[in-house]
Write a protein that holds these residues in place. Structure first.
Motif, PDB file in Angstrom:
ATOM      1  N   GLY A 157      59.047  44.316  62.698  1.00 31.60           N
ATOM      2  CA  GLY A 157      59.582  43.254  61.986  1.00 31.60           C
ATOM      3  C   GLY A 157      61.186  43.928  61.529  1.00 31.60           C
ATOM      4  O   GLY A 157      61.542  43.400  60.399  1.00 31.60           O
ATOM      5  N   MET A 158      61.496  45.129  61.960  1.00 28.63           N
ATOM      6  CA  MET A 158      62.791  45.554  61.414  1.00 28.63           C
ATOM      7  C   MET A 158      63.842  46.262  62.362  1.00 28.63           C
ATOM      8  O   MET A 158      64.707  46.569  62.260  1.00 28.63           O
ATOM      9  CB  MET A 158      62.548  46.642  60.621  1.00 28.63           C
ATOM     10  CG  MET A 158      61.756  47.827  60.915  1.00 28.63           C
ATOM     11  SD  MET A 158      61.330  49.181  59.773  1.00 28.63           S
ATOM     12  CE  MET A 158      63.036  49.932  59.874  1.00 28.63           C
ATOM     13  N   ALA A 211      68.755  48.851  62.576  1.00 31.17           N
ATOM     14  CA  ALA A 211      67.657  48.270  61.966  1.00 31.17           C
ATOM     15  C   ALA A 211      68.298  47.047  61.106  1.00 31.17           C
ATOM     16  O   ALA A 211      69.445  46.748  60.876  1.00 31.17           O
ATOM     17  CB  ALA A 211      66.879  49.032  60.868  1.00 31.17           C
ATOM     18  N   LEU A 212      67.371  45.916  60.981  1.00 31.18           N
ATOM     19  CA  LEU A 212      67.878  44.880  60.413  1.00 31.18           C
ATOM     20  C   LEU A 212      66.863  44.156  59.244  1.00 31.18           C
ATOM     21  O   LEU A 212      65.748  44.464  59.490  1.00 31.18           O
ATOM     22  CB  LEU A 212      68.136  43.465  61.416  1.00 31.18           C
ATOM     23  CG  LEU A 212      67.029  42.800  61.959  1.00 31.18           C
ATOM     24  CD1 LEU A 212      67.371  41.258  62.221  1.00 31.18           C
ATOM     25  CD2 LEU A 212      66.298  43.562  62.993  1.00 31.18           C
ATOM     26  N   THR A 244      61.493  47.652  54.279  1.00 34.09           N
ATOM     27  CA  THR A 244      62.372  48.016  55.603  1.00 34.09           C
ATOM     28  C   THR A 244      63.294  49.218  55.229  1.00 34.09           C
ATOM     29  O   THR A 244      63.294  50.160  56.137  1.00 34.09           O
ATOM     30  CB  THR A 244      62.887  46.907  56.108  1.00 34.09           C
ATOM     31  OG1 THR A 244      62.205  45.812  56.358  1.00 34.09           O
ATOM     32  CG2 THR A 244      63.920  47.125  57.403  1.00 34.09           C
ATOM     33  N   ALA A 245      63.935  49.207  54.067  1.00 32.34           N
ATOM     34  CA  ALA A 245      64.770  50.236  53.512  1.00 32.34           C
ATOM     35  C   ALA A 245      64.007  51.640  53.600  1.00 32.34           C
ATOM     36  O   ALA A 245      64.641  52.666  53.788  1.00 32.34           O
ATOM     37  CB  ALA A 245      65.579  49.739  52.439  1.00 32.34           C
ATOM     38  N   LEU A 263      54.596  50.408  56.845  1.00 32.06           N
ATOM     39  CA  LEU A 263      55.943  50.749  56.948  1.00 32.06           C
ATOM     40  C   LEU A 263      56.209  51.893  55.716  1.00 32.06           C
ATOM     41  O   LEU A 263      56.873  52.722  55.807  1.00 32.06           O
ATOM     42  CB  LEU A 263      56.847  49.803  56.377  1.00 32.06           C
ATOM     43  CG  LEU A 263      56.910  48.544  57.549  1.00 32.06           C
ATOM     44  CD1 LEU A 263      57.853  47.511  56.848  1.00 32.06           C
ATOM     45  CD2 LEU A 263      57.559  49.044  58.674  1.00 32.06           C
ATOM     46  N   ARG A 264      55.368  51.788  54.514  1.00 30.90           N
ATOM     47  CA  ARG A 264      55.474  53.060  53.673  1.00 30.90           C
ATOM     48  C   ARG A 264      54.500  53.963  53.692  1.00 30.90           C
ATOM     49  O   ARG A 264      54.935  55.149  53.310  1.00 30.90           O
ATOM     50  CB  ARG A 264      54.980  52.319  52.191  1.00 30.90           C
ATOM     51  CG  ARG A 264      55.390  53.445  50.954  1.00 30.90           C
ATOM     52  CD  ARG A 264      55.010  52.422  49.515  1.00 30.90           C
ATOM     53  NE  ARG A 264      56.073  51.536  49.432  1.00 30.90           N
ATOM     54  CZ  ARG A 264      56.113  50.707  48.287  1.00 30.90           C
ATOM     55  NH1 ARG A 264      55.028  50.856  47.382  1.00 30.90           N
ATOM     56  NH2 ARG A 264      56.876  49.854  48.098  1.00 30.90           N
ATOM     57  N   TYR A 265      53.219  53.788  54.313  1.00 28.02           N
ATOM     58  CA  TYR A 265      52.186  54.786  54.359  1.00 28.02           C
ATOM     59  C   TYR A 265      51.702  55.078  55.857  1.00 28.02           C
ATOM     60  O   TYR A 265      51.376  56.103  56.073  1.00 28.02           O
ATOM     61  CB  TYR A 265      51.028  54.585  53.592  1.00 28.02           C
ATOM     62  CG  TYR A 265      51.360  54.259  52.036  1.00 28.02           C
ATOM     63  CD1 TYR A 265      52.023  55.330  51.184  1.00 28.02           C
ATOM     64  CD2 TYR A 265      51.002  52.920  51.640  1.00 28.02           C
ATOM     65  CE1 TYR A 265      52.163  55.192  49.879  1.00 28.02           C
ATOM     66  CE2 TYR A 265      51.629  52.698  50.031  1.00 28.02           C
ATOM     67  CZ  TYR A 265      52.170  53.850  49.231  1.00 28.02           C
ATOM     68  OH  TYR A 265      52.381  53.683  48.131  1.00 28.02           O
ATOM     69  N   GLY A 266      51.976  54.055  56.743  1.00 26.43           N
ATOM     70  CA  GLY A 266      51.733  54.274  57.949  1.00 26.43           C
ATOM     71  C   GLY A 266      52.525  55.584  58.852  1.00 26.43           C
ATOM     72  O   GLY A 266      53.665  55.770  58.347  1.00 26.43           O
TER      73      GLY A 266
END
Length: 505
Positions: A386-387, A396-397, A413-414, A483-486
């Motif tokens: 998704g990014m 990236a978007l 995402t950031a 996204l944060r932990y994977g």
């Protein structure tokens, strides 16, 4: 940040204003400011700049100036996770949100990284140097400037800032009144004691109607088909209790998580049991207006096939009950000198017609994107996590949720982009890129809504797959896990070195 002048003679004149940075962020709205914060916090030493085509911070919240503009997501989740929203309104007005974004940028020094009046025209990835070459038009004179960067991050939203969607109805030139699109609201428009027709039934229309009805002679919301509309309190009682009994930051986090979980629950319930949710929404409308208004508020589709509209404290319903506003469900045959003639033959008199007819989607804000001179056709790419876009390196978007606050996804995402940059540097690589998905992957549009503005732009939007990492979850918990932990690395993501360093390019 570096500023480098290269070349000589005519070539030097063309490239006399070349600036090199590590990360170039496009857009200084909510997602661009979040990008700046996470880049400088999670990637210390990274040199970044933010290019903003307009002359102000705020993105959407600086562009739109129509009466009553407000958020349609709660501010505990629309606000930044790193800087709590401390206002007492759940749905804040546009100027308050604009001030919040500006104050956040100033507090963390992000505003010093923004170059205003810089509109990105094109960006071409050069595999030989593993850098993006970005052409920009600066200032009102549109002076060409050139930038290079290792990573390009598009935080420009998903719609066209130049103009909204305006249908071409017959007879528009005959109308003696004013025809306005909310995206271009005139600052000097006086609607007091005027007959106003607002065409549309989406978030903009349901915001405008009660605001205009406060001083207009009458406001009519003219819709081709109904939208699901839900009344919610403008103040969050639970959040107020938490603020009275807990430290400010802890109270904010608790209120934020409460709203995240409630929105996920409601969305999933709507998808699993649409008939139940539909009956509950319509029962709420009947409580506000009685059963005689059912046909104006009963869509032909299920909840969340298109976005729901939220009205704080039922202000739209209150205006209808007061007789200062009304709803008409009909088609437009043509404009006349004094108003509109409808398909049914009814005539609507109007002094002002507001075409709240939606947005024009433009995912990359008119930027021409290419890789080694080959144009990137976004509609032929597949969204990764998704990014990112398949086959496009170091790009990236920010693409927020359609069923929850935009900022929630953009912050994730950031954060993940920062993890990617750190991993790339740790591996001694110059680029990362999602490989094209394996043949046979079933795909559908990345924004999977039936709304008109999405259908009109479907060919220009990336695709999404039916399984991770190609699927857009529309679920904050799943995205947080990924996204944060994977893991940053998987078989679908390639790393490499620039060609002049002996890499594959």
């Amino acid at each position: 940040m570096d500023t480098t002048t290269i070349g000589s003679g005519s070539a030097g004149a063309e490239a006399a204003d070349l600036r090199a940075v590590d990360v170039l962020v496009i857009g200084a709205g909510l997602s661009g400011i979040a990008a700046g914060y996470h880049l400088q916090t999670r990637c210390p030493g990274i040199d970044y700049a933010i290019l903003e085509a307009r002359d102000a911070i705020g993105g959407t919240w600086d562009l739109f100036r129509y009466p009553g503009i407000r958020s349609d997501s709660d501010m505990y989740t629309l606000g930044f996770g790193f800087r709590p929203w401390i206002g007492d309104k759940v749905f804040a007005d546009g100027p308050s949100i604009r001030d919040y974004v500006r104050d956040t940028a100033a507090e963390f020094g992000i505003d010093r990284r923004i170059l205003f009046g810089h509109r990105v025209v094109s960006a071409d990835w050069d595999s030989a140097t593993a850098r993006w070459r970005v052409l920009v038009e600066a200032g009102p004179e549109r002076r060409p400037r050139r930038f290079t960067c290792r990573v390009l991050y598009a935080c420009s939203g998903y719609y066209d800032y130049a103009a909204g969607h305006m249908p071409d109805w017959p007879g528009m030139a005959d109308f003696r009144g004013s025809i306005i699109h909310p995206q271009d609201w005139p600052a000097d428009l006086d609607h007091r004691d005027k007959r106003v027709v607002v065409i549309g039934s989406g978030a903009t229309a349901v915001t405008l109607v009660p605001a205009l009805a406060e001083s207009a002679a009458h406001v009519t919301m003219l819709q081709r088909s109904p939208t699901y509309i839900v009344a919610r309190p403008s103040r969050d009682a639970a959040a107020g209790w938490l603020r009275r009994h807990l430290p400010e930051r802890l109270a904010f986090r608790a209120a934020r998580w409460k709203n995240v979980l409630l929105s996920i629950y409601f969305y999933n319930l709507a998808r699993r049991k649409p008939a139940l949710v539909k009956s509950k929404i319509l029962a709420g409308v009947r409580h506000q207006l009685g059963p005689d208004q059912d046909r104006h508020f009963t869509p032909a589709y299920d909840p969340w096939d298109q976005r729901l509209c939220l009205v704080p404290d039922g202000d739209l319903f209150r205006a209808i009950r007061a007789g200062t506003a009304s709803v008409v469900t009909d088609g437009i045959e043509r404009f006349t000198e004094t108003g509109l003639r409808l398909t049914s033959g009814e005539e609507l008199a109007a002094d002002i017609v507001v075409a709240a007819t939606g947005l024009r989607m433009k995912l990359l804000a008119h930027i021409t994107l290419s890789v080694d001179g080959r144009p990137v056709r976004v509609g032929e790419t597949t969204s990764y996590k998704g990014m990112m876009l398949s086959g496009v390196p170091n790009f990236a978007l920010a693409l927020g949720y359609t069923n929850a606050s935009w900022t929630l996804k953009c912050e994730l995402t950031a954060q993940h982009l920062c993890r990617l940059i750190r991993r790339m540097d740790a591996r001694g690589a110059d680029w990362f890129m999602p490989r094209p998905p394996a043949p046979g992957l079933a795909t559908r549009p990345a924004i999977d809504l039936a709304s008109g503005y999405v259908r009109r732009a479907a060919a220009d939007l990336p695709r999404q797959g039916d399984r991770k990492p190609w699927r857009l979850n529309q679920n904050y918990l799943l995205d947080m896990a990924a996204l944060r932990y994977g893991s940053v690395v998987d078989d679908n993501l390639a790393f490499g070195q620039r060609r002049d360093a002996g890499g594959a390019g």
